[in-house]
Design a protein around this motif. Structure first.
Motif, mmCIF file in Angstrom:
data_model
loop_
_atom_site.group_PDB
_atom_site.id
_atom_site.type_symbol
_atom_site.label_atom_id
_atom_site.label_comp_id
_atom_site.label_asym_id
_atom_site.label_seq_id
_atom_site.Cartn_x
_atom_site.Cartn_y
_atom_site.Cartn_z
ATOM 1 N N GLU A 1 0.844 -1.255 0.097
ATOM 2 C CA GLU A 1 -0.003 -0.027 0.019
ATOM 3 C C GLU A 1 0.872 1.260 0.004
ATOM 4 N N GLY A 2 2.170 0.979 0.487
ATOM 5 C CA GLY A 2 2.937 2.067 0.552
ATOM 6 C C GLY A 2 3.782 2.514 -0.819
ATOM 7 N N ALA A 3 4.497 3.526 -0.852
ATOM 8 C CA ALA A 3 5.225 3.924 -2.103
ATOM 9 C C ALA A 3 6.571 3.668 -2.229
ATOM 10 N N ASP A 4 7.020 2.689 -1.179
ATOM 11 C CA ASP A 4 8.444 2.866 -0.790
ATOM 12 C C ASP A 4 9.102 1.311 -1.488
ATOM 13 N N PRO A 5 9.777 1.534 -2.456
ATOM 14 C CA PRO A 5 9.961 0.063 -3.104
ATOM 15 C C PRO A 5 10.894 -0.655 -2.462
ATOM 16 N N ASP A 6 11.960 0.077 -1.525
ATOM 17 C CA ASP A 6 12.931 -0.778 -0.739
ATOM 18 C C ASP A 6 12.097 -1.345 0.190
ATOM 19 N N LYS A 7 11.160 -0.809 0.803
ATOM 20 C CA LYS A 7 10.292 -1.220 1.962
ATOM 21 C C LYS A 7 9.592 -2.442 1.520
ATOM 22 N N LEU A 8 9.174 -2.402 0.173
ATOM 23 C CA LEU A 8 8.344 -3.540 -0.367
ATOM 24 C C LEU A 8 9.415 -4.551 -0.555
ATOM 25 N N ARG A 9 10.546 -4.465 -1.104
ATOM 26 C CA ARG A 9 11.582 -5.531 -1.490
ATOM 27 C C ARG A 9 11.757 -6.113 0.068
ATOM 28 N N GLN A 10 12.172 -5.358 0.782
ATOM 29 C CA GLN A 10 12.550 -5.946 2.356
ATOM 30 C C GLN A 10 11.177 -7.121 2.811
ATOM 31 N N ALA A 11 10.217 -6.258 2.764
ATOM 32 C CA ALA A 11 8.997 -6.964 3.063
ATOM 33 C C ALA A 11 8.842 -8.416 2.321
ATOM 34 N N ALA A 12 9.140 -8.254 0.868
ATOM 35 C CA ALA A 12 8.944 -9.142 0.254
ATOM 36 C C ALA A 12 9.884 -10.498 0.451
ATOM 37 N N GLU A 13 11.327 -9.962 1.004
ATOM 38 C CA GLU A 13 12.230 -10.965 1.089
ATOM 39 C C GLU A 13 12.000 -11.664 2.368
ATOM 40 N N MET A 14 11.411 -10.913 3.245
ATOM 41 C CA MET A 14 11.034 -11.360 4.795
ATOM 42 C C MET A 14 10.002 -12.333 4.389
ATOM 43 N N PHE A 15 9.135 -12.078 3.692
ATOM 44 C CA PHE A 15 7.874 -12.994 3.448
ATOM 45 C C PHE A 15 8.324 -14.049 2.827
ATOM 46 N N GLN A 16 9.252 -13.975 1.908
ATOM 47 C CA GLN A 16 9.763 -15.122 0.981
ATOM 48 C C GLN A 16 10.425 -16.092 1.959
ATOM 49 N N ILE A 17 11.276 -15.732 3.155
ATOM 50 C CA ILE A 17 11.777 -16.466 3.913
ATOM 51 C C ILE A 17 10.731 -17.445 4.933
ATOM 52 N N SER A 18 9.631 -16.673 5.290
ATOM 53 C CA SER A 18 8.591 -17.088 5.928
ATOM 54 C C SER A 18 7.842 -18.208 5.069
ATOM 55 N N GLN A 19 7.858 -17.656 4.071
ATOM 56 C CA GLN A 19 6.996 -18.412 3.050
ATOM 57 C C GLN A 19 7.629 -19.907 2.628
ATOM 58 N N GLU A 20 8.919 -19.788 2.588
ATOM 59 C CA GLU A 20 9.787 -21.049 2.103
ATOM 60 C C GLU A 20 9.362 -22.087 3.492
ATOM 61 N N LYS A 21 9.899 -21.273 4.595
ATOM 62 C CA LYS A 21 9.632 -22.393 5.650
ATOM 63 C C LYS A 21 8.109 -22.887 5.703
ATOM 64 N N MET A 22 7.065 -21.971 5.440
ATOM 65 C CA MET A 22 5.872 -22.727 5.286
ATOM 66 C C MET A 22 5.632 -23.641 4.362
ATOM 67 N N LEU A 23 6.351 -23.571 3.197
ATOM 68 C CA LEU A 23 6.333 -24.575 2.276
ATOM 69 C C LEU A 23 6.924 -25.737 2.738
ATOM 70 N N GLU A 24 8.074 -25.646 3.264
ATOM 71 C CA GLU A 24 8.864 -26.699 4.001
ATOM 72 C C GLU A 24 7.957 -27.691 4.919
ATOM 73 N N ASN A 25 7.287 -26.735 5.697
ATOM 74 C CA ASN A 25 6.524 -27.287 6.731
ATOM 75 C C ASN A 25 5.258 -28.142 6.057
ATOM 76 N N ILE A 26 4.740 -27.440 5.088
ATOM 77 C CA ILE A 26 3.594 -28.200 4.308
ATOM 78 C C ILE A 26 4.004 -29.613 3.731
ATOM 79 N N GLU A 27 5.291 -29.479 3.212
ATOM 80 C CA GLU A 27 5.733 -30.683 2.474
ATOM 81 C C GLU A 27 5.864 -31.657 3.684
ATOM 82 N N ARG A 28 6.272 -31.224 4.547
ATOM 83 C CA ARG A 28 6.817 -32.091 5.910
ATOM 84 C C ARG A 28 5.583 -32.880 6.201
ATOM 85 N N SER A 29 4.420 -31.809 6.514
ATOM 86 C CA SER A 29 3.088 -32.188 6.810
ATOM 87 C C SER A 29 2.717 -33.481 6.080
ATOM 88 N N LEU A 30 2.775 -32.875 4.764
ATOM 89 C CA LEU A 30 2.417 -34.015 3.728
ATOM 90 C C LEU A 30 2.913 -35.415 3.826
#
Lengths: 220, 1125
Positions: free
Chosen positions: B643-672
């Protein structure tokens, strides 16, 4: 701060009165939250509760509830917020802050466990009020007698764990701001009759308790 | 003069005297007649006048006087004439008399008069005339006179007139007298009497004197005779002469010239008269008789015995009755007056009538009746004068209906699929306004595969009791084994209740009819499998969705890196993708719900082992943790950044999200992966259970063959056919398990394949057996049956072994792999240690930094490889906990920091980070070793039940410790210090508490590693430490006791049974039963006390085992008994 709160309360009242004058009556709001839980469950419940309130009090209600997000300022338009579900509830910091300010300013949050929400809502409410505990409300509290009488506390509508129904709350400065019905499932009781085919007395008890909670939220 | 003349004259005079006397007589007669006539006429006139004029006394006197006067005058005159005759008075004189003669006898004319006159002159001495002349005149007159007829000389007309007058008068007066004899005629002759003028009209009043009954209306009618006044006034007077009060009522003229007045409800006697002007009626009396009435009524109601109601007396004079049928009503009446007869008139609502006689005793009456219908009644009284009470009050009888009872089966309260043929707990509730007499259960087996066996309902009596809330409850354990059910059978049942109405007969009710069904084991497992499949599908969908989001975010990050920002459209697309993360969470929730369903069905049916249930539960927790707070936070930040206009902030947030997302993917795979494993385990369990169940059924059929009659054997043959179908289905399931096993565990797959070969022939054998039975070849069939059941038992046992060996193998493999990881970690740690030592000698300008960095990078790579291996292993067991992951993550981070330190040529940073990395790696190794140890020693691969058991043991120990501590409460100063023995005992207690503290800390860590499923146990450990401190200081008081109590409470609180809290979350939309309980206490000020109390209450509410509850209660009681009130 106190002055701000007073202003906010006044605004709430004004908005509320405005909604009554211009918005064809009073309504409640369902909280849409994140976390994956079914915030939208018991779809017919609030409409039926509003109808019951219209018929049994002198509050003129709208037919349908509103839906507000936990982080939205729109919550200030509604003196009573309803939150229910069967699963995960998640409040971000901003949402927790928003809810906290709303409640401290005079708002009221009713959390209703449809079965499965308990562990999540307790921890999420801790985000909203880190220093406050959920305490069980004694049966002589006005919420149990402000319109209909419930001398034995909240009615037990549906069987969950075989435990008695409990009404828990967060009280600050003597005011009950958050009321959490646990092992009760009022929302199920407010649903259309054919959904759960509950005995009529259960349904009526649920609606009456809902009326009490709404009336309490508006008068305290 | 000669003598002759005198004689002549004497003769003449004598005749004249006769004439004179005749005249006088006539005159007297006339006067008398006139007088009398006047008297009569006057009387008549006066009477007439008086009749109409009503003269007063003086008037009448005047009239009478006048009449009498005139009458007297005339009578006197008449009397004079008579007297004159008597005294021979010569009057009128002869001359006049002679004149009369001359007048009446024409031939005489005046000669006689002249003659007489001459004579008289002579006699008087007047001698104007000659004597001769006189004498000659005299003779001449005499000659004519003496011979003349003188009868006509005196006229009788007057006399006759007088007489006529008299006659007429008399006649008239007689008429008048007759006409007005009572009126004017009477009054005239009583002139001195005062007569009232008669009234213009008369008033006649009806009914005159009369007698009424109190309350009657008095109708007065006045009629005016002789007049028609406009109104008549009725005067109502008191009956008593002394009372002058008067009530005036005006009545106007009505029809027929009557005047009416109605006085309603006359309650007492009175007098009355009517008047109009001067006209008044006489005064009449009205007497009023008082009829009997009910002065006081008392009704007593005695309800029928079954109602339990006490007898009740209504308030005085209340007669309306509301009562149950069969109520006896007793009446007690006080009446006015002496009563001769009394009764009650009844009218029922349905038109029936009745009469109930009352016993009379003077003015009191008594009686009673039994009330059976609604209606009305009146009390009738008759007094000794025969008067009945007027307007008796109508009382109402309303029957209080004895309502039909209600009965409902509250538990289970739904149609149910049975999990076994054991006892089914029924909770039946009934309600009735007056009580229930019996409650019964009616049931029948309605269908089975064998035949439609709907028959009569069987009946079982139910014991029941009434609770304080008035509801009748029956807890009934229904032994379903008696029904001899086989899988597929249905049982219909309902509850029946009859109330205790012994007056009209008991009313009954029945509940809804419910159905029990004994599903086949195959069906039960099938349902679980469906849920499992759904769980898998949802996880796969969640995984796919997560991958999509991951890719999208990856693209966005790349885009930002390349171009520095995202355009609006890209942001929108990314935002939508992020929003769709909700779908992932929903899928995860749905998969959890599917697992929940499996656990519910398993819980109901006890088809799965506790171990497997724990695994499902653990998997559920794992799925819960997938959407971690970090992920949610990262998601939130991502949304805000978009919603903001700061691309750096967006990038950082996206990277953080990716890290968490990767973990989530790992956990889903594990659960499967874990879910697939669980599925295989479940399939193996299912196959084993079903094989065992089929073996049992085969044995039963085999036994039946020996005992059944010829016509029953076909039923057994049908059962065998069904068994054969089930066996074929079982073989299909076995193939499915084989396929899954081939993915996950090849050895198991081979073993299953062998098993399949052994089992393939069984359906054929069953078919043969069926044939034998149908051909009545019992022995052959029995032999075949024995063989088949043996084979099936063998299959069941082998499957159990396959499963166990698969688990053991898995554990061995895992343990081996994990050991390998440990070894590698230890190696890495040693290398790290060596590098640290080397790096500690480096100076900032040393050229060996690069070399060191390269070594460090190698170690980090090695660590990454170990971490990846461990991650793969974590997909197969829960023992690889997040704590291990954190330790490794920490080590990796420290190694990275060390690398940075090398880059910065900072040996201090390098060595310190390397030290920490080494410690973290060591810690991870220790944790993995612990995990291996737990896994190997546990029956389950999760460790959960071990933890539970450990906590139970610790809670037991703590409870014992609490009791001992309490018994060693500090003695009061002055009463002697602690003995050596006591001090030693306290030391021992302190040591025990300390040991428990250590154990709790370990358990806390283990629970944390299991996902924090048991709450915050670390807090308990801390409190144990405080308690141990107090014990070590030999300083125990109430605080210590409270602390220990709280410890136990928290342990019990945390020690919630997985089954009761997690696995048994049975979401049923069934109506709850209100539990009446005391109110929670007021919001306390003493927080600690209240928290303790709440904890204890909570612990007790959680349904702990009885001994725990007893411990808690005893402890709490002891605590409070020792306190000041």
């Amino acid at each position: 701060m106190r002055g701000c709160n007073i202003i906010i309360v006044l605004l709430l009242c004004l908005l509320f009165c405005g909604s009554l004058v211009y918005g064809e009556g009073f309504t409640v709001a369902r909280v849409k939250y994140n976390g994956g839980g079914d915030w939208y469950s018991n779809p017919s419940s609030l409409g039926n509760l509003l109808e019951y309130i219209s018929q049994n009090t002198n509050i003129v209600c709208q037919k349908e509830p509103a839906v507000v997000e936990a982080g939205s300022k729109e919550i200030y338009n509604y003196p009573y917020l309803y939150l229910n579900g069967h699963g995960r509830v998640f409040f971000s910091e901003a949402e927790a802050q928003n809810l906290r300010e709303y409640l401290l300013a005079g708002g009221f949050l009713h959390c209703d466990d449809n079965y499965g929400m308990d562990k999540y809502i307790r921890s999420e409410l801790k985000k909203v009020f880190p220093r406050e505990e959920l305490v069980e409300i004694p049966f002589n509290h006005p919420i149990y007698s402000c319109h209909f009488r419930f001398p034995n506390g909240p009615p037990k509508i549906h069987e969950h764990d075989g435990l008695p129904a409990q009404g828990l709350g967060v009280i600050k400065d003597g005011r009950l701001m958050v009321y959490y019905t646990y092992q009760s499932d009022l929302g199920d009781g407010w649903e259309d009759l054919e959904v759960h085919n509950d005995p009529p007395e259960k349904r009526v008890a649920a609606l009456k308790m809902g009326t009490n909670i709404v009336v309490y939220s508006m008068t305290n | 003069m000669d003598v002759n003349s005198s004689d002549i004259y004497d003769s003449i005079a004598g005749r004249l005297g006769v004439l004179r006397n005749r005249w006088k007589s006539l005159r007297a007669g006339m006067n008398i007649a006139l007088g009398l006539g006047i008297l009569f006429a006057g009387y008549a006139a006066a009477a007439l006048l008086e009749q109409f004029l009503w003269a007063p006394v003086w008037g009448r006197m005047m009239m009478a006087g006048v009449v009498v006067l005139f009458t007297a005058l005339l009578l006197i005159k008449g009397g004079y004439y008579l007297l004159s005759i008597i005294i021979n008075k010569r009057s009128p004189d002869d001359v006049v008399t002679a004149g009369w003669v001359g007048g009446s006898i024409p031939k005489i004319r005046d000669r006689l008069r002249n003659a007489v006159q001459l004579w008289r002159e002579k006699t008087k001495g007047r001698a104007d005339y000659s004597v001769r002349l006189r004498d000659e005149a005299l003779r001449e007159a005499a000659s004519e006179f003496l011979d003349a007829d003188i009868s006509g000389v005196v006229s009788r007309v007057s006399f006759y007139g007088g007489v006529k007058f008299f006659i007429v008068s008399a006649f008239l007066s007689i008429l008048v007298i007759f006409a007005f004899a009572r009126g004017g005629a009477y009054r005239v002759i009583h002139p001195l009497t005062v007569f009232e003028k008669p009234l213009p009209f008369a008033i006649f009043v009806e009914p005159g004197d009369t007698t009424l009954v109190e309350g009657d209306s008095l109708f007065l009618t006045a009629r005016a005779q002789g007049g028609s006044p406009k109104e008549v006034c009725f005067h109502l007077l008191s009956l008593y002469d002394g009372d002058e009060s008067e009530d005036l009522r005006i009545a106007l003229m009505g029809r027929d010239s009557t005047y009416t007045l109605e006085i309603a409800g006359v309650s007492s006697g009175l007098r009355y008269k009517a008047s109009s002007g001067r006209v008044e009626s006489p005064v009449y009396r009205v007497e009023v008789k008082k009829p009997p009435l009910v002065r006081k009524l008392r009704v007593k109601l005695i309800p029928p015995g079954y109602s339990g109601f006490p007898a009740m007396a209504l308030a005085d004079n209340v007669g309306d009755i509301l009562a149950l049928p069969g109520t006896k009503a007793e009446f007690s009446i006080e009446a006015r007056g002496e009563i001769s007869e009394g009764y009650i008139n009844l009218e029922n609502d349905d038109g029936g009538e009745g009469r109930v006689e009352l016993e009379v005793d003077g003015s009191e009456l008594r009686g009673g009746m039994r009330i059976m219908d609604s209606g009305r009644y009146r009390i009738r009284l008759r007094d000794r004068e025969g008067l009945m009470n007027r307007y008796p009050i109508q009382y109402y009888i309303d029957i209080l209906p004895d309502l039909s009872p209600m009965v409902e089966i509250v538990q289970p309260g739904v149609d149910l699929e049975l999990s076994g043929i054991g006892g089914l707990k029924l909770l039946i509730e009934g309600e009735d306004d007056f009580g229930l007499n019996r409650m019964e259960l009616y049931y029948r087996r309605t269908s089975s595969f064998l035949s439609d066996t709907s028959g009569e309902f069987q009946r079982a009596g139910l014991g029941f009791h009434q609770d304080v809330d008035g509801v009748f409850r029956s807890d009934y354990l229904w032994e379903l084994a008696e029904l001899d059910l086989i899988p597929g059978d249905l049982v219909e049942y309902y509850a029946f209740a009859a109330d205790n109405d012994d007056v009209l007969g008991p009313k009954t009710a029945r509940s809804r009819t419910y159905i029990l069904r004994l599903p086949t084991m195959a069906e039960m497992y099938e349902e679980m499998e469906q849920a499992e499949t759904e769980g898998l599908e949802k996880l796969e969908e969640a995984l796919e969705k997560s991958r999509e989001i991951h890719e999208e975010v990856e693209k966005a990050i790349d885009e930002i890196r390349r171009k520095g920002e995202l355009n609006w459209s890209q942001k929108r697309d990314l935002s939508e993708k992020i929003q769709s993360h909700e779908e992932v969470l929903e899928k995860l929730e749905e998969s959890k719900a599917a697992l929940e369903e499996i656990m519910e069905r398993a819980e109901d049916s006890s088809l799965l082992s506790l171990e497997l249930l724990e695994k499902y539960n653990e998997l559920q927790n794992l799925i819960s943790e997938i959407a971690s707070p970090e992920l949610m936070k990262a998601l939130q930040q991502m949304s805000e950044a978009l919603e903001g206009a700061d691309p750096d902030k967006l990038r950082q947030a996206a990277e953080m999200f990716q890290i968490s997302q990767e973990k989530m993917l790992e956990n889903i795979e594990r659960s499967l992966q874990i879910l697939k494993q669980l599925k295989l385990e479940r399939q193996l369990e299912e196959l084993a259970e079903r094989a065992a169940e089929m073996a049992e059924r085969q044995e039963e059929i085999t036994e039946e063959i020996a005992e059944s009659e010829a016509d029953e054997i076909s039923e057994s043959a049908l059962k065998e056919e069904i068994l054969e179908d089930d066996m074929k289905d079982w073989l299909e399931k076995l193939e499915e398990a084989e396929r899954l096993a081939s993915e996950l565990d090849s050895i198991s797959a081979l073993e299953l394949e062998e098993l399949e070969s052994a089992a393939d022939s069984i359906p054929g054998e069953m078919e043969e057996m069926t044939g034998s039975m149908l051909n009545n070849q019992r022995q052959s069939a029995q032999k075949q049956g024995g063989q088949i059941s043996k084979k099936l038992s063998q299959l069941s046992s082998e499957l159990g072994e396959i499963k166990q060996s698969m688990i053991s193998r898995k554990k061995e493999e895992l343990a081996g792999e994990m050991m390998s990881v440990v070894r590698d970690l230890v190696t890495l740690s040693r290398e790290q240690e060596w590098l640290k030592k080397e790096s500690s000698t480096l100076s900032p300008r040393s050229a060996r930094f690069r070399e060191g960095a390269a070594f460090q990078a190698g170690i980090a790579e090695g660590l990454e490889s170990v971490t990846n291996r461990l991650f793969e292993l974590s997909q197969q067991t829960f023992f690889i906990t997040p704590a291990i992951g954190r330790s490794l993550g920490n080590a990796a981070a420290m190694m990275q920091n060390a690398l940075n330190g090398y880059t910065a040529r900072n040996p201090q940073v390098v060595t310190s980070q390397q030290n920490t990395a080494m410690k973290s790696a060591n810690q991870a190794a220790v944790q993995i070793l612990d995990a291996i140890s737990q896994m190997q020693s546990s029956a389950s691969s999760t460790g959960f039940s071990e933890l539970m058991e450990k906590l139970q043991q610790m809670a037991n120990q703590q409870a014992g410790l609490n009791q001992e501590t309490q018994s060693m409460m500090m003695p009061i100063p002055g009463e002697g210090g602690m003995s050596m023995e006591q001090m030693a005992a306290m030391g021992r207690l302190a040591a025990q508490q300390r040991a428990l503290q250590r154990a709790m800390e370990e358990a806390a860590q283990q629970a944390e590693e299991l996902g924090g499923v048991l709450g915050d146990l670390g807090d308990i450990g801390q409190k144990m430490g405080e308690a141990a401190d107090s014990l070590e200081d030999r300083n125990i008081g109430e605080r210590t006791l409270k602390l220990q109590e709280r410890i136990l409470s928290r342990m019990l609180d945390a020690q919630r049974s997985v089954r009761t809290q997690r696995i048994s979350k049975q979401r049923r939309s069934r109506a709850g039963r209100d539990i009446v309980r005391p109110s929670p206490s007021e919001i306390p000020h003493d927080e600690l006390e209240e928290m303790m109390r709440q904890d204890i209450l909570r612990a007790m509410k959680e349904g702990y085992a009885l001994d725990y509850q007893r411990l808690i209660r005893d402890y709490f009681r002891a605590l409070y008994e020792g306190r000041e009130p």
